[in-house]
Design a protein around this motif. Structure first.
Motif, short mmCIF file in Angstrom:
data_model
loop_
_atom_site.label_atom_id
_atom_site.label_comp_id
_atom_site.label_asym_id
_atom_site.label_seq_id
_atom_site.Cartn_x
_atom_site.Cartn_y
_atom_site.Cartn_z
N SER A 81 0.69 -0.95 0.34
CA SER A 81 -0.18 -0.10 -0.25
C SER A 81 0.71 1.51 0.18
CB SER A 81 -0.68 0.30 1.10
OG SER A 81 0.37 0.10 2.28
N GLU A 82 1.63 1.14 0.69
CA GLU A 82 2.95 2.28 0.51
C GLU A 82 3.26 2.65 -0.85
OE1 GLU A 82 3.77 3.86 3.75
OE2 GLU A 82 1.64 3.19 3.98
N ASP A 83 3.61 1.48 -1.42
CA ASP A 83 4.73 2.02 -2.93
C ASP A 83 2.91 2.91 -3.71
OD1 ASP A 83 6.93 0.63 -2.29
OD2 ASP A 83 5.83 -1.52 -2.60
N LEU A 84 1.85 2.01 -3.19
CA LEU A 84 1.23 2.19 -4.30
C LEU A 84 0.68 4.32 -4.12
CD1 LEU A 84 -1.25 -0.68 -4.40
CD2 LEU A 84 -0.09 0.42 -6.51
N ALA B 55 -6.56 -0.84 -9.78
CA ALA B 55 -6.70 -1.20 -11.93
C ALA B 55 -6.03 -0.04 -12.83
CB ALA B 55 -8.02 -0.12 -11.54
N SER B 56 -5.47 0.84 -11.97
CA SER B 56 -4.25 1.59 -12.79
C SER B 56 -2.66 0.37 -13.55
CB SER B 56 -3.98 2.85 -12.90
OG SER B 56 -4.91 3.73 -12.78
N ALA B 57 -2.55 0.06 -11.93
CA ALA B 57 -1.04 -0.76 -12.75
C ALA B 57 -2.17 -1.80 -13.18
CB ALA B 57 -0.68 -1.70 -11.34
N ARG B 58 -2.78 -2.83 -12.37
CA ARG B 58 -3.34 -3.56 -13.92
C ARG B 58 -2.99 -3.62 -14.99
NH1 ARG B 58 -2.70 -8.09 -14.53
NH2 ARG B 58 -3.91 -9.80 -14.36
N SER B 59 -4.19 -2.32 -15.16
CA SER B 59 -4.18 -2.41 -16.78
C SER B 59 -2.61 -2.21 -17.63
CB SER B 59 -5.73 -0.93 -17.29
OG SER B 59 -4.78 0.54 -16.59
N ALA B 60 -1.48 -2.02 -16.88
CA ALA B 60 -1.11 -1.34 -17.51
C ALA B 60 0.06 -3.20 -18.01
CB ALA B 60 0.08 -0.16 -16.83
N MET B 61 -0.30 -4.16 -17.52
CA MET B 61 0.51 -4.85 -17.30
C MET B 61 -0.17 -5.98 -18.58
SD MET B 61 -0.20 -5.40 -13.26
CE MET B 61 1.00 -7.18 -13.26
N ARG B 62 -0.01 -7.53 -18.81
CA ARG B 62 0.22 -7.62 -19.22
C ARG B 62 -1.81 -8.91 -19.11
NH1 ARG B 62 3.56 -11.73 -20.26
NH2 ARG B 62 5.13 -10.94 -18.62
N PRO B 63 -2.37 -9.25 -19.57
CA PRO B 63 -3.17 -9.97 -19.15
C PRO B 63 -3.11 -11.01 -18.46
CG PRO B 63 -3.90 -9.17 -22.00
CD PRO B 63 -2.92 -8.60 -21.33
N ASN B 64 -1.76 -11.71 -19.18
CA ASN B 64 -1.62 -13.39 -18.35
C ASN B 64 -0.92 -12.71 -17.37
OD1 ASN B 64 1.11 -12.10 -20.10
ND2 ASN B 64 1.37 -14.64 -20.56
N ALA B 65 -0.58 -11.02 -16.89
CA ALA B 65 0.51 -12.04 -15.39
C ALA B 65 -0.07 -10.98 -14.75
CB ALA B 65 1.60 -9.93 -15.88
N VAL B 66 0.59 -11.12 -13.40
CA VAL B 66 -0.17 -11.71 -11.59
C VAL B 66 0.49 -10.08 -11.22
CG1 VAL B 66 -0.28 -12.37 -9.45
CG2 VAL B 66 0.02 -14.04 -11.84
N PHE B 67 -0.55 -9.84 -10.73
CA PHE B 67 -0.41 -8.43 -9.73
C PHE B 67 -0.90 -9.39 -8.20
CE2 PHE B 67 -1.80 -4.52 -7.63
CZ PHE B 67 -1.01 -3.48 -7.67
N VAL B 68 0.07 -8.58 -7.21
CA VAL B 68 0.48 -8.83 -6.03
C VAL B 68 0.69 -8.04 -5.30
CG1 VAL B 68 1.19 -10.96 -3.90
CG2 VAL B 68 1.92 -11.37 -6.98
N SER B 69 -0.55 -7.62 -4.13
CA SER B 69 -0.12 -6.50 -3.29
C SER B 69 -0.28 -7.26 -1.88
CB SER B 69 -1.44 -4.99 -4.29
OG SER B 69 -3.10 -5.76 -3.63
N HIS B 70 -0.17 -5.86 -1.26
CA HIS B 70 -0.60 -6.11 0.45
C HIS B 70 -0.65 -5.12 0.39
CE1 HIS B 70 -0.37 -5.80 4.76
NE2 HIS B 70 -0.08 -7.76 4.41
N ILE B 71 -2.27 -5.11 0.78
CA ILE B 71 -3.54 -3.20 0.96
C ILE B 71 -4.34 -4.41 2.69
CG2 ILE B 71 -5.06 -2.12 0.65
CD1 ILE B 71 -4.10 -2.77 -2.55
N PRO C 149 2.21 -1.43 7.60
CA PRO C 149 1.78 -1.01 6.53
C PRO C 149 3.68 -0.09 6.31
CG PRO C 149 0.28 0.17 8.19
CD PRO C 149 0.76 -1.32 8.25
N ILE C 150 4.42 -0.39 7.62
CA ILE C 150 5.82 0.24 7.52
C ILE C 150 6.82 -0.97 7.07
CG2 ILE C 150 5.17 2.87 7.93
CD1 ILE C 150 6.15 1.82 11.07
N ASP C 151 6.12 -1.67 7.43
CA ASP C 151 6.96 -3.09 8.07
C ASP C 151 7.86 -3.40 6.22
OD1 ASP C 151 6.76 -3.45 10.12
OD2 ASP C 151 4.84 -5.23 10.30
N ALA C 152 9.04 -4.02 6.29
CA ALA C 152 10.00 -4.01 4.75
C ALA C 152 8.95 -5.04 4.62
CB ALA C 152 11.20 -4.28 5.88
#
Length: 202
Positions: free
Chosen positions: A106-109, A117-133, A154-157
């Motif tokens: 979440s800190e990166d975003l 949604a914007s990050a996912r739309s910039a990626m290829r359809p068969n790519a995987v978006f992994v997040s921690h929010i 949120p502030i852990d490495a």
């Protein structure tokens, strides 16, 4: 792990006022990453996106070469808020397009002023978006979404979590073909990451 290069230490100015520490990083451009010609690995992990065009172009070139060689390209956004202040995340669209897996906290975003949604739309359809929010780790791909609760703050490495993802991909047969459409791989990767985080932050 091979072909590791240590970059020069970052310099900056630090101010302390009333017990609060504030840092101001310099805007000196870092030298672009270079991957040795004879390098090969099942997974290439690119960590730390820079707003500088030369850095983005070098990362994109490395990712493209790795994909051609059959490696899985994992991109850890790892945004430096100071570097990205006033910058536009679209300068890394070409890197997102080359990635097989993108990891973001979440800190990166927030630092990139980027939404899922914007990050996912910039990626290829068969790519995987992994997040921690907000205490929830999730992976989104052609398989839908896999999620698991996590104790990562949120502030852990988050390096341990990214390492768990890379470990799972390296140890999964034919992962370069299956990682974009196999939910089981991501259930295992998230479980491994959450387990490491729970033990690290216990």
């Amino acid at each position: 792990v091979s072909a590791v290069v240590l970059a020069p230490a970052k310099s900056g100015l630090f101010f302390v006022r009333g017990g609060a520490l504030q840092s101001l990083a310099t805007r000196k451009e870092e030298p672009p990453v270079a991957i040795p010609e004879d390098w090969s690995s099942p997974v290439l992990l690119l960590s730390g996106m820079s707003p500088f065009v030369s850095s983005a172009a070098a990362l994109c070139k490395a990712a493209r070469a790795a994909r051609r060689a059959g490696s899985i390209v994992v991109v850890d956004l790892h945004a430096d808020w100071n570097a990205w202040k006033g910058q536009n995340w679209r300068s890394i669209r070409m890197i997102l397009r080359e990635a097989d897996v993108v990891w973001a906290s979440s800190e990166d975003l927030v630092g990139l002023n980027l939404d899922v949604a914007s990050a996912r739309s910039a990626m290829r359809p068969n790519a995987v978006f992994v997040s921690h929010i907000a205490g929830r780790a999730s992976a989104r791909g052609l398989f839908g979404e896999v999620a698991q609760s996590s104790k990562l703050g949120p502030i852990d490495a988050d390096d341990d979590f990214v390492a768990a993802i890379a470990f799972e991909l390296v140890h999964t047969p034919n992962a370069h073909r299956a990682c974009g459409n196999d939910a089981a791989i991501w259930s295992r990767a998230l479980a491994r990451g959450c387990d490491i985080v729970a033990r690290t932050h216990a």
